[in-house]
Design a protein around this motif. Structure first.
Motif, mmCIF file in Angstrom:
data_model
loop_
_atom_site.group_PDB
_atom_site.id
_atom_site.type_symbol
_atom_site.label_atom_id
_atom_site.label_comp_id
_atom_site.label_asym_id
_atom_site.label_seq_id
_atom_site.Cartn_x
_atom_site.Cartn_y
_atom_site.Cartn_z
ATOM 1 N N SER A 135 -2.748 -13.590 12.005
ATOM 2 C CA SER A 135 -2.429 -12.485 11.103
ATOM 3 C C SER A 135 -2.273 -11.183 11.897
ATOM 4 O O SER A 135 -2.812 -11.025 13.005
ATOM 5 C CB SER A 135 -3.520 -12.311 10.050
ATOM 6 O OG SER A 135 -4.723 -11.851 10.657
ATOM 7 N N GLU A 136 -1.554 -10.243 11.319
ATOM 8 C CA GLU A 136 -1.323 -8.956 11.986
ATOM 9 C C GLU A 136 -2.633 -8.240 12.287
ATOM 10 O O GLU A 136 -2.824 -7.706 13.386
ATOM 11 C CB GLU A 136 -0.428 -8.080 11.106
ATOM 12 C CG GLU A 136 -0.114 -6.726 11.714
ATOM 13 C CD GLU A 136 0.796 -5.888 10.831
ATOM 14 O OE1 GLU A 136 0.908 -4.672 11.082
ATOM 15 O OE2 GLU A 136 1.381 -6.453 9.886
ATOM 16 N N LYS A 137 -3.559 -8.218 11.333
ATOM 17 C CA LYS A 137 -4.827 -7.500 11.506
ATOM 18 C C LYS A 137 -5.668 -8.116 12.631
ATOM 19 O O LYS A 137 -6.255 -7.401 13.459
ATOM 20 C CB LYS A 137 -5.614 -7.497 10.197
ATOM 21 C CG LYS A 137 -6.877 -6.628 10.220
ATOM 22 C CD LYS A 137 -7.490 -6.577 8.822
ATOM 23 C CE LYS A 137 -8.680 -5.613 8.805
ATOM 24 N NZ LYS A 137 -9.784 -6.020 9.662
ATOM 25 N N LEU A 186 -4.107 -7.352 15.993
ATOM 26 C CA LEU A 186 -4.358 -5.954 16.340
ATOM 27 C C LEU A 186 -5.784 -5.778 16.859
ATOM 28 O O LEU A 186 -6.019 -5.049 17.831
ATOM 29 C CB LEU A 186 -4.124 -5.056 15.126
ATOM 30 C CG LEU A 186 -4.349 -3.548 15.356
ATOM 31 C CD1 LEU A 186 -3.445 -3.019 16.476
ATOM 32 C CD2 LEU A 186 -4.112 -2.782 14.059
#
Length: 544
Positions: free
Chosen positions: A128-130, A133
């Protein structure tokens, strides 16, 4: 043991921490338990086939579940992929499915409820993006030195390490936040990763978690038990004979308790699984009779004093371990779907099975000189008898003498079974009970409902009918066998009995209850890993 709902926080703490080598954050653990049940996770990379050493963490996971914990098992498929990309994604997906089946089966054999257990795949959130990151954020905090040090016990150490090996500790630390847990559980070889997480997670604004660590149990050769070392590990689907053979080869030096995998297995698996402290070594009377030890320490002390012979200990461990594994073997032996899953997830297993079959086969010769398969004896081993639990039973909608039952026989879905027991056994006595099912009959349509097994009963001369009773602590799918006719010795049961061959009818001629009301075949008792199958009142009765 009391249920978790009536345990005090202190009682839960005692169960959660028993047999651990170390716990980091005990005060935090007590604080959580004063307020609510603990949320904890354990992760495993889905690479090699699980072996019996997995019973060590499973016994602790069983403790967590008994103490009311919400347990998440993380299948670290992304970690497995990063392991030199040995397995493509489609294979990792199958291996993850295999791991889930095996782990559920192990916990079922231990006898613990799975209601508060959840399985999660790493790739369900780690891409996932989160999450990605957060990986970048962590890379701005962590030094190369700390990343390499954290993985020192679990990542292969080389002069020029791959960057993926330096990512592992960060991925594992972030999992704690994304799985929403209070604690992480693992072996003591994970300690440096745990302290890494405690150092760096707060720097990302996340709370420090509790870390619980199991000891490392030596393998059969004295070192760590490994999936890649066939001599060091016992596979969960090894036959009873293979288990005995491997344990007999185990390092178990007389008087040596320092690096003794056989003893450690008793301490961390067999005694916790049994639910009692006592451990019994069965011996023939001419060799001094049985030895009973009040607890593990008494056994270890006696072994150190050379009062316990290594072979006697090995024989005892083989017997108990085979009983524990029987549910798992039976589950796979009864399911073509699970066998196919094994062979597709681990293609080498199919080759090994074919090689073993070829090596043991002794084909007869036809008149033309070509080999032909010998006819197999018609005996109890041809039949697939399993313990089942009748989930529900109701009258057949079209026949007043038939019941329609839904029966759990250890497969993915219950089987529909039609039985001619209406008028013989009250319907309420069929509900929720354990029974013995013949599971390899050809499915047959009975007044519009297809029946996929047969409930085995004893029938007296006067027509009195009783459903056979397996031991109360059996699990659905447990194998029913007769000594001398075990599947390991005689071969697996027929996949489906050919009605034209009349195999069941021929074996059924020798199925009668014995004088002690035990179900019998040719005068020998029907057995499960938990004990014999019995009738309630009938001896000398026909079994059908």
């Amino acid at each position: 043991m009391a249920s978790a709902s009536v345990m005090t926080a202190d009682e839960k703490f005692s169960i959660i921490t028993r047999n651990l080598q170390e716990a980091l954050g005990e005060e935090a653990l007590k604080k959580v338990l004063d307020e609510r049940d603990l949320k904890i996770y354990w992760g495993t990379a889905t690479t090699g086939r699980p072996h019996v050493a997995y019973f060590v963490p499973m016994c602790k996971i069983a403790d967590f579940l008994r103490a009311g914990c919400k347990v998440t098992i993380l299948f670290a498929d992304l970690h497995a992929y990063l392991d030199n990309q040995k397995a493509p994604w489609d294979l990792l997906r199958l291996r993850t499915e295999y791991y889930e089946v095996i782990i559920k089966s192990m916990l079922e054999s231990i006898g613990v409820s799975l209601d508060k257990l959840e399985f999660v795949r790493g790739t369900s959130y780690q891409l996932s993006e989160k999450y990605i990151l957060d990986m970048y954020r962590m890379s701005t905090k962590v030094t190369e030195h700390d990343a390499k040090k954290a993985g020192a016990e679990v990542v292969k150490q080389v002069d020029h390490p791959l960057l993926s090996g330096l990512l592992y500790p960060g991925l594992q630390a972030l999992d704690e936040e994304y799985l929403g847990v209070d604690a992480q559980f693992g072996g003591v070889d994970q300690r440096k990763i745990f302290t890494y997480a405690e150092k760096y997670m707060p720097q990302l604004g996340y709370k420090k978690r509790i870390h619980l660590m199991n000891p490392m149990v030596p393998g059969l050769t004295g070192g760590k038990m490994s999936s890649s070392d066939a001599d060091s590990k016992i596979d969960m689907l090894d036959s009873a004979k293979d288990v005995e053979k491997k344990i007999r080869k185990a390092f178990c030096e007389e008087g040596n308790v320092a690096d003794n995998g056989v003893l450690m297995f008793v301490k961390y698996v067999l005694i916790p699984v049994s639910g009692v402290e006592e451990f019994v070594i069965e011996r023939h009377e001419k060799h001094g009779g049985n030895l009973a030890f009040a607890n593990y320490q008494a056994l270890e002390d006696a072994f150190a004093r050379k009062e316990v012979y290594p072979l006697d200990l090995k024989n005892a461990v083989s017997k108990v371990l085979n009983g524990l594994m029987e549910h798992i073997r039976a589950k796979f032996a009864a399911s073509a779907e699970l066998t196919e899953l094994l062979h597709t997830a681990y293609p080498e297993s199919k080759k090994a099975a074919a090689a073993a079959t070829a090596a043991t086969a002794k084909p007869a010769k036809s008149k033309g000189g070509a080999a032909k398969a010998p006819d197999r004896a018609v005996d109890f081993s041809r039949l697939d008898f399993r313990v089942g639990r009748i989930v529900s039973a109701e009258m057949h909608p079209e026949a007043e003498k038939l019941y329609v039952e839904s029966v759990d026989v250890g497969e993915k879905e219950p089987r529909t079974v039609v039985s001619g027991l209406a008028g013989r056994i009250p319907l309420e006595q069929m509900q929720g009970r354990l029974a013995v099912l013949l599971c390899n009959l050809k499915p047959v349509n009975m007044r519009g409902v297809k029946s996929h097994a047969m409930v085995m009963c004893a029938v007296g001369e006067d027509g009195t009918t009783e459903v056979l009773d397996p031991p109360a602590d059996c699990q659905p799918g447990d194998r029913v066998f007769v000594e001398g006719f075990e599947h390991e010795k005689c071969g697996p049961p027929d996949e489906v009995l050919n009605p034209k061959k009349k195999v069941f009818e021929k074996v059924q001629e020798d199925l009668k209850s014995l004088d002690d009301k035990t179900a019998g075949y040719k005068g020998l008792p029907w057995l499960t890993a938990k004990g014999p199958v019995v009738t309630q009142t009938l001896s000398g009765a026909t079994i059908r």
